[in-house]
Write an enzyme that holds these catalytic residues in place. Structure first.
Site, PDB file in Angstrom:
ATOM      1  N   ALA A  51       6.597   3.138  -0.783  1.00  0.00           N
ATOM      2  CA  ALA A  51       5.345   3.783  -1.202  1.00  0.00           C
ATOM      3  C   ALA A  51       4.235   2.747  -1.361  1.00  0.00           C
ATOM      4  CB  ALA A  51       5.548   4.554  -2.510  1.00  0.00           C
ATOM      5  N   ASP A  52       4.565   1.615  -1.965  1.00  0.00           N
ATOM      6  CA  ASP A  52       3.589   0.531  -2.086  1.00  0.00           C
ATOM      7  C   ASP A  52       3.143   0.044  -0.714  1.00  0.00           C
ATOM      8  OD1 ASP A  52       3.309   0.317  -4.836  1.00  0.00           O
ATOM      9  OD2 ASP A  52       4.931  -1.126  -5.049  1.00  0.00           O
ATOM     10  N   ILE A  53       4.105  -0.196   0.155  1.00  0.00           N
ATOM     11  CA  ILE A  53       3.790  -0.789   1.449  1.00  0.00           C
ATOM     12  C   ILE A  53       2.949   0.160   2.299  1.00  0.00           C
ATOM     13  CG2 ILE A  53       4.800  -1.595   3.624  1.00  0.00           C
ATOM     14  CD1 ILE A  53       7.137  -2.705   1.907  1.00  0.00           C
TER      15      ILE A  53
END
Length: 411
Positions: A179-181
């Site tokens: 999700a961050d990436i």
């Protein structure tokens, strides 16, 4: 030649991964990226260890390996944004930049006079990119957000892992903070698009804008066809382990000494696979003749293939399927990844000279340009490594002024 964004300067106030990932992408593309960190503490992810970066003597440094994954190509300056003098420095730097990236909670920077509306007055051309868990609007906007939460809340874990009741069954997070990436990737695209829009308005005349990136939005978007499968059927997709919901066979099979992934993305590849396996009769079987029928009869199709697949070794299957033009591959650990001839040939592993570690191995950007090739000029910085340089070059401060800022705990 310089990278495609060599004319762009970025002020990166973000920490941990999503925002820094976007900043690193821009740095790889040639932008000058100034990373703002807290004095003495720095980006939270500097402490996400072990493992730690080793110095030239093989001893642990204070920087985690995690930190180095998302901060290549940046210059580090320490600024205490909680103090008015620090806020003044950020405003002065923002005046000199094209892009600002931040991942503070909704409204936090506005309390310091550093929100978009504040800095828009300082630099109307500024592209201000906010990365938060839930975005700038909606009932959850004030909540903190972390990747693991988003993988669960955004549906990723509902379709990742073995089915309930199977060995090891249950929801699983991805092996990296996806999700961050993906939010960092969407932020990179949005920033480049906003720059193009601004500059299309004419030299020096284009206006900046506020970009609102949310981890939850990005995680949901990443579900791709799983979303549209749900829209089409009205039934939420379930976990099916290493199987594909819409393609068969598209999964690993056990050989006599390991596993091999077989990816028959269409009926022609299935035909090639059956011929290479010595089972052309499967193509004529009405249960398996088309991908739709193979999906309907997935269990029997998998049983039949597994039965003959385990009679050959992994090496035999890899060679056989490669010669037949059937997409396939082993399941590598990360050490094996970097031993793959293709990975070596593409120069995926690079080394940069690091102030503490000496030669620091990193992973190259997957973006390749024929006319403006990427150059990897700077390693992940030490905390505050470029503070004096930036204050002198961009803000024209002298030694006395910098010394006072340091004595007052501003930098």
């Amino acid at each position: 030649m310089a990278g495609p964004l060599a004319h762009i300067r970025v002020l990166d106030l973000s920490r941990v991964l999503a925002g820094p990932w976007a900043g690193q992408n821009l740095a790889d593309l040639g932008a000058e990226v100034i990373k703002v960190e807290r004095p003495k503490v720095g980006d939270d992810s500097r402490t996400f260890g072990p493992p730690w970066v080793k110095d030239r003597e093989g001893q642990d440094t204070k920087d985690s390996a995690y930190f180095t994954s998302a901060n290549r190509g940046k210059k580090s300056i320490t600024v205490n944004v909680a103090k008015p003098e620090g806020q003044a420095l950020i405003r002065a730097l923002a005046r000199e930049c094209d892009v600002l990236i931040e991942n503070y909670k909704h409204g936090d920077l506005a309390r310091y006079g550093l929100g978009y509306e504040d800095l828009k007055g300082v630099n109307p051309r500024l592209i201000y990119c906010s990365v938060t868990g839930f975005g700038q609007t909606g009932p959850y906007r004030d909540r903190p957000g972390y990747d693991f939460m988003m993988q669960g809340m955004g549906g990723m874990m509902s379709v990742t892992g073995e089915p309930d009741g199977a060995p090891g069954g249950g929801p699983q997070r991805a092996g990296v903070p996806i999700a961050d990436i993906i939010t960092g990737m969407y932020a990179s695209i949005a920033i480049c698009a906003a720059l193009a829009s601004r500059d299309a308005q004419g030299p020096g005349r284009g206006a900046g804008q506020h970009l609102d990136l949310a981890l939850l939005d990005s995680q949901i978007a990443l579900l791709a066809y799983q979303n549209t499968n749900y829209f089409s059927t009205g039934t939420p997709p379930k976990r099916i382990g290493n199987l594909h919901p819409n393609i068969v066979p598209y999964q690993p099979f056990r050989s006599s000494d390991g596993e091999v992934i077989v990816a028959c993305g269409n009926d022609n590849l299935f035909r090639k696979f059956c011929e290479a396996a010595g089972r052309p009769d499967l193509v004529a079987d009405l249960r398996f003749a088309t991908n739709g029928k193979r999906v309907e009869n997935r269990a029997e199709m998998t049983r039949v293939i597994q039965e003959f697949f385990q009679k050959k070794t992994t090496a035999e299957w890899l060679a056989l399927l490669e010669s037949a033009g059937v997409p396939n591959g082993p399941i590598n650990d990360i050490a094996q990844v970097f031993e793959e001839p293709q990975v070596r040939a593409r120069g995926v592993k690079i080394e940069l000279e690091h102030a503490a570690a000496g030669k620091l191995p990193l992973v190259a950007s997957p973006m390749r340009f024929s006319g403006t090739p990427l150059e990897y000029r700077l390693p992940p910085p030490l905390l505050g490594e470029h503070t004096d340089q930036i204050l002198k070059e961009f803000l024209k401060l002298n030694e006395t002024e910098i010394s006072k800022l340091r004595a007052d705990g501003i930098v």
